[in-house]
Scaffold this motif. Structure first.
Motif, PDB file in Angstrom:
ATOM      1  N   ARG A 101     100.770 -23.946 -50.367  1.00  0.00           N
ATOM      2  CA  ARG A 101     101.961 -23.874 -51.226  1.00  0.00           C
ATOM      3  C   ARG A 101     101.595 -23.492 -52.661  1.00  0.00           C
ATOM      4  NH1 ARG A 101     106.117 -28.621 -49.218  1.00  0.00           N
ATOM      5  NH2 ARG A 101     105.881 -28.221 -46.973  1.00  0.00           N
ATOM      6  N   VAL A 102     100.484 -23.987 -53.151  1.00  0.00           N
ATOM      7  CA  VAL A 102     100.025 -23.621 -54.499  1.00  0.00           C
ATOM      8  C   VAL A 102      99.678 -22.132 -54.530  1.00  0.00           C
ATOM      9  CG1 VAL A 102      98.202 -23.962 -56.211  1.00  0.00           C
ATOM     10  CG2 VAL A 102      99.294 -25.941 -55.176  1.00  0.00           C
ATOM     11  N   ASP A 103      98.998 -21.667 -53.490  1.00  0.00           N
ATOM     12  CA  ASP A 103      98.683 -20.235 -53.396  1.00  0.00           C
ATOM     13  C   ASP A 103      99.961 -19.401 -53.392  1.00  0.00           C
ATOM     14  OD1 ASP A 103      95.985 -20.799 -53.304  1.00  0.00           O
ATOM     15  OD2 ASP A 103      95.754 -20.342 -51.164  1.00  0.00           O
ATOM     16  N   ALA A 104     100.949 -19.838 -52.620  1.00  0.00           N
ATOM     17  CA  ALA A 104     102.221 -19.110 -52.541  1.00  0.00           C
ATOM     18  C   ALA A 104     102.929 -19.084 -53.894  1.00  0.00           C
ATOM     19  CB  ALA A 104     103.123 -19.738 -51.476  1.00  0.00           C
TER      20      ALA A 104
ATOM     21  N   ASP B 229      93.659 -18.330 -57.481  1.00  0.00           N
ATOM     22  CA  ASP B 229      92.305 -18.299 -58.029  1.00  0.00           C
ATOM     23  C   ASP B 229      91.682 -19.687 -58.188  1.00  0.00           C
ATOM     24  OD1 ASP B 229      94.092 -18.964 -60.076  1.00  0.00           O
ATOM     25  OD2 ASP B 229      92.914 -17.961 -61.622  1.00  0.00           O
ATOM     26  N   LEU B 230      92.344 -20.703 -57.649  1.00  0.00           N
ATOM     27  CA  LEU B 230      91.826 -22.068 -57.786  1.00  0.00           C
ATOM     28  C   LEU B 230      91.525 -22.662 -56.414  1.00  0.00           C
ATOM     29  CD1 LEU B 230      94.262 -23.350 -60.536  1.00  0.00           C
ATOM     30  CD2 LEU B 230      91.855 -22.747 -60.806  1.00  0.00           C
ATOM     31  N   ARG B 231      90.546 -23.578 -56.404  1.00  0.00           N
ATOM     32  CA  ARG B 231      90.182 -24.324 -55.200  1.00  0.00           C
ATOM     33  C   ARG B 231      90.484 -25.800 -55.444  1.00  0.00           C
ATOM     34  NH1 ARG B 231      85.242 -22.041 -56.562  1.00  0.00           N
ATOM     35  NH2 ARG B 231      84.301 -24.093 -56.438  1.00  0.00           N
TER      36      ARG B 231
ATOM     37  N   ALA C 208     101.593 -28.590 -63.849  1.00  0.00           N
ATOM     38  CA  ALA C 208     103.039 -28.820 -63.685  1.00  0.00           C
ATOM     39  C   ALA C 208     103.520 -28.259 -62.350  1.00  0.00           C
ATOM     40  CB  ALA C 208     103.814 -28.201 -64.843  1.00  0.00           C
ATOM     41  N   VAL C 209     103.099 -27.052 -62.018  1.00  0.00           N
ATOM     42  CA  VAL C 209     103.488 -26.438 -60.740  1.00  0.00           C
ATOM     43  C   VAL C 209     102.923 -27.250 -59.578  1.00  0.00           C
ATOM     44  CG1 VAL C 209     103.145 -24.403 -59.267  1.00  0.00           C
ATOM     45  CG2 VAL C 209     103.735 -24.111 -61.678  1.00  0.00           C
TER      46      VAL C 209
END
Length: 157
Positions: free
Chosen positions: A30-33, A38-40, A109-110
């Motif tokens: 969901r974070v990728d979407a 660019d984060l793990r 925040a996201v």
């Protein structure tokens, strides 16, 4: 009431690990979407450790349970991507304070909204089967193992 679900006879460590893996995987998807590809997951732990006043790379290494070199590499990656910056340490000397940038706070925040939405959806699905998210039970398990000294979550997976 006896159940025939083989998961209920599975080792506790496997169940906890699998639950963590599944929730984390859904969260990352969901974070990728949402545009943060660019984060793990380890970066989220770094962001949590740096919240507030920030930390030195040595302090970050200690909190994450990694070497100073590994912490330095993570800091370099995040600095190149605009998520952290190094500032002079308030105590002076050669030490640098690593702090979150506006971009990191926007990501937090996201990610926070996504995590709350995911938990609400899980809570709804569990409620439909007469269950709830086992927050109190997990907290009690952690307290039984650690008492008042809650250790940081470290990326040992």
């Amino acid at each position: 009431m006896e159940t025939h679900d083989p998961l209920e006879r599975t080792e506790l460590t496997f169940l906890l690990g699998l639950a963590f893996q599944l929730v984390l995987s859904e969260f990352v998807s969901r974070v990728d979407a949402a545009g943060h590809t660019d984060l793990r997951p380890v970066h989220g732990l770094v962001f949590q450790a740096l919240r507030g006043a920030g930390a030195t790379s040595s302090e970050l290494a200690e909190q994450l349970g990694v070497t100073k070199q590994a912490a330095g590499q993570i800091i370099n990656e995040l600095e190149e991507r605009g998520y952290v910056q190094r500032q002079p340490h308030p105590a002076g000397g050669r030490r640098k304070l690593v702090v979150l940038t506006t971009r990191a706070h926007e990501h937090l925040a996201v990610a926070g909204r996504i995590l709350h939405d995911l938990e609400a959806q899980l809570a709804k699905r569990l409620h439909e089967t007469g269950l709830q998210v086992p927050r109190a039970e997990l907290a009690a398990l952690i307290r039984a193992l650690t008492g008042d000294s809650i250790p940081p979550l470290r990326p040992v997976w």
